[in-house]
Design an enzyme around this catalytic site. Structure first.
Site, short mmCIF file in Angstrom:
data_model
loop_
_atom_site.label_atom_id
_atom_site.label_comp_id
_atom_site.label_asym_id
_atom_site.label_seq_id
_atom_site.Cartn_x
_atom_site.Cartn_y
_atom_site.Cartn_z
N ALA A 36 0.91 -1.16 0.00
CA ALA A 36 0.00 0.00 0.00
C ALA A 36 0.93 1.20 0.00
O ALA A 36 1.33 1.71 1.05
CB ALA A 36 -0.91 0.01 1.22
N GLY A 59 0.27 3.95 -1.85
CA GLY A 59 -0.56 5.16 -1.87
C GLY A 59 -0.37 6.02 -3.11
O GLY A 59 -0.53 7.24 -3.06
N ASN A 101 -5.19 -6.44 -11.22
CA ASN A 101 -4.42 -5.71 -10.21
C ASN A 101 -4.40 -6.56 -8.93
O ASN A 101 -4.87 -7.70 -8.93
CB ASN A 101 -5.06 -4.33 -9.97
CG ASN A 101 -4.03 -3.31 -9.43
OD1 ASN A 101 -3.14 -3.67 -8.68
ND2 ASN A 101 -4.17 -2.06 -9.81
N ASN A 127 -5.51 2.98 -14.41
CA ASN A 127 -5.54 2.28 -13.12
C ASN A 127 -6.90 2.56 -12.49
O ASN A 127 -7.10 3.59 -11.84
CB ASN A 127 -4.39 2.76 -12.22
CG ASN A 127 -4.38 2.02 -10.90
OD1 ASN A 127 -5.36 1.35 -10.54
ND2 ASN A 127 -3.29 2.14 -10.16
N GLY A 177 5.67 -8.26 -12.41
CA GLY A 177 6.00 -7.20 -11.46
C GLY A 177 6.72 -7.78 -10.25
O GLY A 177 7.94 -7.69 -10.12
N CYS A 179 -6.59 0.16 -8.19
CA CYS A 179 -5.81 0.25 -6.96
C CYS A 179 -6.77 0.02 -5.80
O CYS A 179 -7.78 0.71 -5.70
CB CYS A 179 -5.14 1.62 -6.84
SG CYS A 179 -4.38 1.88 -5.24
N LYS A 230 -6.89 -1.54 -16.59
CA LYS A 230 -6.41 -2.56 -15.64
C LYS A 230 -7.50 -2.84 -14.61
O LYS A 230 -7.91 -1.96 -13.84
CB LYS A 230 -5.13 -2.10 -14.94
CG LYS A 230 -4.51 -3.20 -14.09
CD LYS A 230 -3.10 -2.86 -13.73
CE LYS A 230 -2.42 -4.00 -12.96
NZ LYS A 230 -1.03 -3.69 -12.65
N GLY A 236 -0.41 -11.13 -12.68
CA GLY A 236 -0.72 -11.62 -11.34
C GLY A 236 0.06 -12.88 -11.03
O GLY A 236 -0.34 -13.98 -11.44
C1 SIN Z 1 0.20 1.90 -4.86
O1 SIN Z 1 0.86 2.84 -5.32
O2 SIN Z 1 -0.16 1.92 -3.68
C2 SIN Z 1 -0.16 0.71 -5.69
C3 SIN Z 1 -0.99 1.07 -6.85
C4 SIN Z 1 -1.96 -0.01 -7.24
O3 SIN Z 1 -2.17 -0.97 -6.50
O4 SIN Z 1 -2.59 0.11 -8.29
#
Ligand code: SIN
Length: 293
Positions: free
Chosen positions: A60, A62, A180, A115, A253, A118, A153, A231
């Site tokens: 997380a 953010g 995601n 996105n 990732g 998230c 996404k 994933g």
């Molecule tokens: C993040 O920056 O906290 C992750 C972003 C995401 O999960 O899409």
């Protein structure tokens, strides 16, 4: 969009600097997706922002990012690496998504990835992607503002991902990235409190691979738009599983953090060896093949 190979860097932990994107291209990625960028700079959450679990990471962060105006120079530099550059964008309204997407495309992005998934920042991300009407409005606004492909996404944190995928496709999405992270948390048994400063985050890595494969499979059955599987892919066999489920490319990732950037070369070679061994001429021949049985 043509890729030299079907592996891409997933938007996530890396991807805010052209230098880190360049390292991933050197490691063999066929395309790169940046970390999500918004209209204004954002610091993100306080530490801790990442927890390692037995089968993956919970993050997380953010959505920390310098804002699109500052990020433009990284896009310019990333363009020199010779692979498609896809800029992940987020916003707090449809207009904001469209503005950021346009600035990214004007700076040279070959595509944008929205996105809308998230799982832990309020008023953006999955709060948009869990609602087919709001999602469709965002996709339509972005499509109207850019002339490059728009990827969406998707969040796995929904009752019916195929329904959400269909809403995105009908609104004009050119490709769908699935998935995601899965909303998750971890608690420290000694201090007795949640480990992440934000308490809840998103789980990535091997733990979520079966969930992601199922999502790709369900979307492929419902929607005729290219799917990018994402994933928990850590080896070539994982990547092939996504292709068989219906993905035309895969994003990687967390495996970079777990195994290092050479994971791209290994996966690329492994896919090619599999195709040769099985007598297939190209990746296209195995996309969605599991649905034929
Ligand atoms: C993040 O920056 O906290 C992750 C972003 C995401 O999960 O899409």
């Amino acid at each position: 969009m043509r890729l030299g190979n079907p592996t891409m860097l997933a938007s996530g932990i890396l991807g805010l600097s052209a230098e880190s994107l360049g390292n991933i291209v050197m490691a063999g990625a066929g395309a790169i997706v940046t970390k999500s960028v918004g209209l204004k700079p954002r610091n993100g959450y306080a530490n801790p922002t990442i927890v390692q679990t037995s089968y993956g990471l919970i993050n997380a962060m953010g959505l920390p990012n310098p804002g699109i105006t500052e990020f433009v120079k990284e896009i310019h530099e990333a363009k020199s690496f010779g692979v498609p550059v896809i800029v992940s964008v987020y916003g707090f309204s449809a207009e904001e998504y469209a503005t950021v997407a346009k600035k990214a495309v004007d700076a040279g992005a070959d595509a944008v990835e929205l996105n809308v998934s998230c799982p832990h920042v309020e008023e953006t991300g999955s709060e948009i992607g869990q609602n087919p009407k709001i999602l469709a409005e965002v996709v339509r606004k972005v499509k109207a503002s850019v002339e490059k492909p728009v990827f969406v996404k998707l969040s796995p944190n929904v009752t019916n991902i195929a329904e959400i995928a269909e809403a995105a496709a009908k609104a004009g999405a050119d490709a769908l990235t699935a998935i995601n992270t899965v909303k998750a948390m971890a608690i420290d048994t000694e201090t007795t409190v949640p480990i992440l400063s934000n308490k809840k985050g998103g789980l990535s890595g091997p733990a979520i691979k079966p969930v992601a494969v199922r999502c790709v499979y369900e979307i492929y059955e419902r929607v005729k738009v290219p799917i990018i599987g994402c994933g928990g892919i850590t080896n070539w066999r994982d990547a092939v599983e996504f292709l068989l489920a219906g993905a035309t490319a895969v994003q990687i990732g967390t495996a970079i953090a777990l195994k290092g950037p050479n994971v791209f070369k290994k996966i690329k070679r492994g896919i090619n060896a599999y195709l040769r061994r099985k007598g297939f001429k190209s990746v296209n021949e195995i996309v969605g093949l599991s649905h034929c049985s």
